[in-house]
Write an enzyme that holds these catalytic residues in place. Structure first.
Site, PDB file in Angstrom:
ATOM      1  N   LYS A 274      36.649  13.216 -16.001  1.00  0.00           N
ATOM      2  CA  LYS A 274      35.291  12.908 -16.464  1.00  0.00           C
ATOM      3  C   LYS A 274      35.372  12.055 -17.711  1.00  0.00           C
ATOM      4  CE  LYS A 274      32.816  14.187 -19.470  1.00  0.00           C
ATOM      5  NZ  LYS A 274      32.253  14.924 -20.575  1.00  0.00           N
TER       6      LYS A 274
ATOM      7  N   ASN B  12      37.761  20.152 -23.723  1.00  0.00           N
ATOM      8  CA  ASN B  12      36.960  19.182 -24.474  1.00  0.00           C
ATOM      9  C   ASN B  12      35.621  19.720 -24.930  1.00  0.00           C
ATOM     10  OD1 ASN B  12      36.144  19.333 -21.780  1.00  0.00           O
ATOM     11  ND2 ASN B  12      35.273  17.275 -21.811  1.00  0.00           N
TER      12      ASN B  12
ATOM     13  N   LEU C  60       0.849  -1.200   0.000  1.00  0.00           N
ATOM     14  CA  LEU C  60       0.000   0.000   0.000  1.00  0.00           C
ATOM     15  C   LEU C  60       0.884   1.250   0.000  1.00  0.00           C
ATOM     16  CD1 LEU C  60      -2.531  -1.149   2.761  1.00  0.00           C
ATOM     17  CD2 LEU C  60      -2.489  -1.735   0.319  1.00  0.00           C
TER      18      LEU C  60
ATOM     19  N   ALA D 203      -0.400   4.467  -1.566  1.00  0.00           N
ATOM     20  CA  ALA D 203      -1.164   5.532  -2.232  1.00  0.00           C
ATOM     21  C   ALA D 203      -1.422   6.723  -1.326  1.00  0.00           C
ATOM     22  CB  ALA D 203      -2.494   4.970  -2.716  1.00  0.00           C
TER      23      ALA D 203
ATOM     24  N   ARG E 262       1.975  14.095   6.670  1.00  0.00           N
ATOM     25  CA  ARG E 262       2.893  14.425   7.766  1.00  0.00           C
ATOM     26  C   ARG E 262       4.330  14.684   7.300  1.00  0.00           C
ATOM     27  NH1 ARG E 262       0.881   9.349  11.287  1.00  0.00           N
ATOM     28  NH2 ARG E 262       0.128   8.682   9.234  1.00  0.00           N
TER      29      ARG E 262
END
Ligand code: UD1
Ligand code: MG
Length: 465
Positions: free
Chosen positions: A353, A388, A8, A10, A15
């Site tokens: 990177k 780059n 459950l 949904a 809060r």
């Protein structure tokens, strides 16, 4: 006999006080993993035939999160947990077997506990088994009321507790093993007669007992394992609990963790024994770490695969594969699919990177390398930069083996520097450098005899005028 699960998820999650109306409570994360996936991992240890997740608030995001792992069904209006379960079972056939019902906001339950509870349910020929625990501190869980003979009588929600009931200290986990015959018969009989005017799933217990079905409680030792996340304090507590539980498991498996409270390891991380982890280290995502690594202090690793015998100090490494015997750090950032082979040395403010370093590459100071491949034993001087990006496109840099890149060289991609080449310090390299060549691309130095004094005198004159 089928075993299905309904989770459950949904609820409105009021809060949590989130400003995002499209965020489900069950998609909040601990260690970057949504709460609902912890529950799905645990139920999968029961090897269920099907999992159904009931979605409502934040349905779109939650559906994406559980995609491929569970069916989803939308509960249109959040009328309570019984109404949610009704929506859930609409996805299942009315077949013989058991339905396990859980709350998507309770991520701490262990698969092993579910297995034991299911065994208990079967051995006792129970028609409805609730997982419960004793909790003596103030709390908002539903309370188990038992008859004088110890049999479960009903569950009472905190807001509906009266008089003596306020002292009840056995709490409802929200996890039930329900025989399908009982489930399909009783679910329609639940009415919203309570303080919140909701359809409470907890009422199924009283109804099943009234109809003569055997209802049992499977009581576990550790109430924290059934803790639900209803507000941000619960989320913080769940994080604390998981952190220590995960670290304890690694310690028991032979990983050295020096500070259990200040080491943060995600639930899906695999660490071999003989790895040493120093404080303030995070290891998250789908990470695997082989033996004899020393990691930390102060490192953040996410989705990394790390071979053996590396030293990783004060590094931020994401989506990266690292081989054997590398010295990394302090202060390295690696991201975007880096591959670091063996015996490399990277440290002191170096960012990589999407870089592939072959064996023995050294890049020890103040460098940015992006979209690049560097061959065996190449040396990257202090301050080297691969340019780059032209503002719109990214280009590749290829550097061969045994290349020497002098300090502060800038390599404008796309570019290739072949094996054994030498790039002079301070050069801006814009065209290919062939094997064994020396490339110098900077203005030639001019020394003007005594001109420093002339400059200083001129400056003083200007100041005094
Ligand atoms: C519920 C139980 C309580 C138990 C506790 C354990 C009820 C009435 N109470 O209380 O006895 O001790 O769990 O954590 O069942 N949900 C829906 N649709 C709805 C309402 C809720 O799908 O209309 C979902 C929520 O997303 C949540 C779960 O059901 O994942 C439980 O709802 P929540 O409001 O958190 O119930 P609790 O007050 O925690
Ligand atoms: Mg709850």
């Amino acid at each position: 006999m089928k075993l299905n699960t309904v989770i459950l998820a949904a609820g409105k999650g009021t809060r949590m006080h989130s400003l995002d109306e499209n965020k489900s409570k069950c998609s909040f994360e601990i260690f970057h993993k949504p709460l609902i996936l912890y529950v799905l991992d645990a139920v999968n240890e029961l090897k269920p035939d099907r999992n159904v997740v009931v979605v409502g608030r934040g349905a779109e995001e939650l559906t994406k999160i559980v995609y491929g792992r569970a069916l989803t069904v939308e509960q249109k209006h959040q009328l309570g947990t019984a109404d949610a379960l009704k929506a859930g079972i609409s996805k299942l056939d009315k077949e013989e077997g058991t339905t396990v019902v859980l709350n998507g906001d309770s991520p701490l339950i262990r698969g092993e506990t579910l297995q034991k509870a299911y065994e208990f349910h079967k051995e006792n020929h129970s028609k409805l088994t609730i997982i419960t625990a004793t909790l003596n501190e103030k709390n908002a869980y539903g309370r188990i009321k038992r008859l004088p003979n110890g049999q479960v009588e009903k569950i009472i929600e905190t807001k509906d507790l009266k008089d003596d009931e306020l002292n009840l200290n056995e709490i409802n986990s929200g996890i039930y093993f329900i025989d399908n015959e009982v489930l399909y018969k009783e679910i329609d009989l639940i009415e919203p007669k309570n303080a919140q005017h909701e359809y409470y799933l907890t009422d199924i217990v009283g109804l099943a007992i009234k109809d003569g079905y055997k209802v049992c409680a499977y009581t576990i030792e550790d109430a924290k394992e059934i803790g639900g996340v209803n507000d941000r304090i619960d989320l913080m507590k769940a994080f604390e609990y998981l952190k220590v539980r995960i670290n304890t498991n690694h310690l028991l498996n032979g990983v050295t963790i020096f500070d259990i409270n200040n080491t943060y390891i995600g639930p899906d991380v695999k660490i071999s024994s003989d790895v040493e982890i120093y404080p303030n280290t995070w290891i998250l995502g789908q990470s695997t770490i082989l033996p004899n690594n020393i990691i930390g202090p102060n490192s953040y690793l996410e989705n990394v695969r790390i071979g053996e015998s590396n030293h990783i100090l004060s590094c931020h490494i994401v989506d990266t594969k690292i081989g054997y015997h590398n010295e990394l750090g302090p202060y390295v950032r690696m991201r975007g699919g880096c591959i670091i082979e063996d015996h490399c040395r990277v440290g002191n403010f170096v960012e990589l990177k999407n870089v592939h370093l072959h064996d023995g590459v050294k890049s020890a100071h103040l460098t940015y390398l992006g979209d690049s491949e560097l061959g065996d034993n190449t040396n990257v001087g202090c301050g080297v930069i691969t340019a780059n990006y032209d503002g719109a496109n990214k280009f590749h840099t290829i550097i061969g083996k045994n290349v020497f890149l002098g300090s502060n060289a800038t390599l404008i991609a796309p570019i290739e520097v072949h094996d054994d080449a030498f790039v002079a310090a301070g050069s801006t390299i814009t065209s290919e450098v062939l094997s064994n060549d020396l490339a110098i691309a900077r203005a030639r130095q001019v020394n003007k005899k005594g001109y420093a004094k002339v400059l200083r005198d001129k400056a003083k004159e200007k100041k005094n005028s």
